[in-house]
Motif scaffolding. Structure first.
Motif, mmCIF file in Angstrom:
data_model
loop_
_atom_site.group_PDB
_atom_site.id
_atom_site.type_symbol
_atom_site.label_atom_id
_atom_site.label_comp_id
_atom_site.label_asym_id
_atom_site.label_seq_id
_atom_site.Cartn_x
_atom_site.Cartn_y
_atom_site.Cartn_z
ATOM 1 N N ALA B 8 0.846 -1.211 0.000
ATOM 2 C CA ALA B 8 0.000 0.000 0.000
ATOM 3 C C ALA B 8 0.875 1.253 0.000
ATOM 4 N N GLN B 9 1.944 1.219 0.788
ATOM 5 C CA GLN B 9 2.849 2.365 0.854
ATOM 6 C C GLN B 9 3.528 2.610 -0.494
ATOM 7 N N ILE B 10 3.894 1.523 -1.168
ATOM 8 C CA ILE B 10 4.524 1.639 -2.489
ATOM 9 C C ILE B 10 3.580 2.346 -3.461
ATOM 10 N N HIS B 11 2.311 1.941 -3.439
ATOM 11 C CA HIS B 11 1.352 2.568 -4.359
ATOM 12 C C HIS B 11 1.105 4.023 -3.994
ATOM 13 N N GLU B 12 1.045 4.306 -2.711
ATOM 14 C CA GLU B 12 0.798 5.687 -2.274
ATOM 15 C C GLU B 12 1.940 6.610 -2.687
#
Lengths: 271, 271
Positions: B8-12
């Motif tokens: 999720a952090q990567i996408h954000e």
């Protein structure tokens, strides 16, 4: 320390015993837990009681790192105490380090310069440029993992690599590293029958042999295959000695266990 | 941290950048040397300037151990600062540890409990019982060395072991370890063509890829072979970012370098 000094010490003490200082706060005598630095107090008493029977001490860094900065301080105090009071003793940082070139140099500095150990254990997986930075230090020794004493050794170490077991490849290849005269090797005692094979590849090197005692190795067998004309063996015992008693007499009990092993070694050296 | 939170952090952030905090006092800006803890001051400024561009930070423990207790304190302050201020970030102790079972448990406690890292790098040479103690920690990740980016990787890792390269054996065998879902792997970027092969064996695992930049790897190539439907890559850059400038503007210069890489990653993720 030079190899010659180590060999001289072995003959003087009639011992090639290494004591592993793998100190777990859950296993040491309860009365020590009130002290400011229980781990160091424990080590100091063990060392004072056994230094005439052992030629080497080997703290495993994992047991110190597990307690963070406090543990690192206990390690530093232990090596400082050894170097100040028993400079004739060979010291081993059992750290199993290894990284790319410039990073291995940092590890070598940590153990050889900052902590002033005589030797450090190193893992071979990353190859030449991960090992050579350790070998560059004069009169310091790099103890390369070859065949370890645990069950997991059979996952990779004993697998066939281009015609011979991986651990034999490690022995062969490492002989070509720069300053390979500074190499020693970890060879587990649970596989005494392999030590004869190992001696064919590295007849002159010192072997650090864990696994006598708690891990089931047999001293006579190891010596039959492993002794060379410089002795060439350091036999490690950790739990069997340092946890011989969990009472107030722990140091005395440790010395008794160490004496048993030293006597066996004396008989072997004389025979 | 769970893998889902990392993804999720990567996408954000539209980034899968990991910044290596390999801090050498000889390379940091001179004005920091007057500070009480130059290494921590350096790290803090780098982290503050880059945390929106990177999803992970990776201190290599060698660089801290080389300074003894002082260095260990800098490491502790760095991870505490990261966890307190940027808890969304994935933290990697690049320690390359590994020992027999009970000893590996001590290392796991050191990095997962005492220092509270999300993950630690582990060397595979000692096999199953040296790795599984790390895997036993829930929501913690064990990043196993498979194929490293240094020249010494060719000593053993690429040798043929019973029909396939040793690093592929490591990948295969480790899949059978208990809690292997907690495994990630180190795969050097200097051998991008190998990453396709690796993906066939471990399609779902995260790969930590050093060697983009200073060690010569190519981001596009690595992504072509290595991306999976969870992204599945953490690309590490150390020296190329943290030493982008040795002047007072070092943090700003580091952010610029990190932004360059983040933009490239954003383009790759969008294409």
């Amino acid at each position: 320390m030079t190899t010659q000094e180590l060999v001289a010490q072995i003959h003087e003490k009639q011992s090639f015993l290494c004591i592993g200082l793998d100190v777990d706060l859950n296993k040491i005598p309860k009365h020590l837990l009130d002290k400011e630095d229980p781990i160091f107090e424990f080590n100091k008493a063990i060392i004072d009681a056994t230094h005439h029977l052992a030629v080497a001490y080997k703290p495993n860094t994992a047991f110190y790192e597990a307690y963070g900065i406090k543990g690192w301080k206990s390690l530093e105090k232990t090596i400082t105490y050894l170097n100040a009071n028993y400079p004739e003793v060979f010291t081993i940082a059992d750290a199993k380090r290894g990284d790319i070139g410039n990073t291995s140099t940092m590890y070598a500095k940590a153990f050889f310069e900052d902590l002033e150990f005589d030797s450090v254990t190193v893992a071979p997986y990353m190859g030449k440029d991960s090992v050579e930075p350790f070998l560059a230090f004069e009169n310091k020794h790099t103890i390369l993992l070859a065949l370890t004493s645990n069950q997991g050794a059979f996952d990779f170490q004993t697998k066939n690599v281009e015609g011979k077991e991986l651990y034999k490849q490690v022995l062969e290849v490492s002989k070509s590293y720069k300053n390979s005269k500074n190499l020693m090797y970890v060879v587990g005692a649970t596989k005494a029958e392999f030590i004869g094979e190992i001696r064919k590849i590295i007849p002159d090197s010192f072997l650090l042999v864990p696994g006598v005692g708690a891990q089931g190795g047999n001293l006579q067998e190891v010596c039959r295959y492993g002794l060379n004309d410089q002795v060439g063996l350091l036999i490690n015992s950790s739990r069997g000695i340092i946890y011989a008693s969990d009472g107030a007499d722990y140091a005395k009990a440790a010395a008794e266990k160490a004496l048993e092993l030293q006597k066996q070694m004396e008989n072997i050296l004389k025979s």
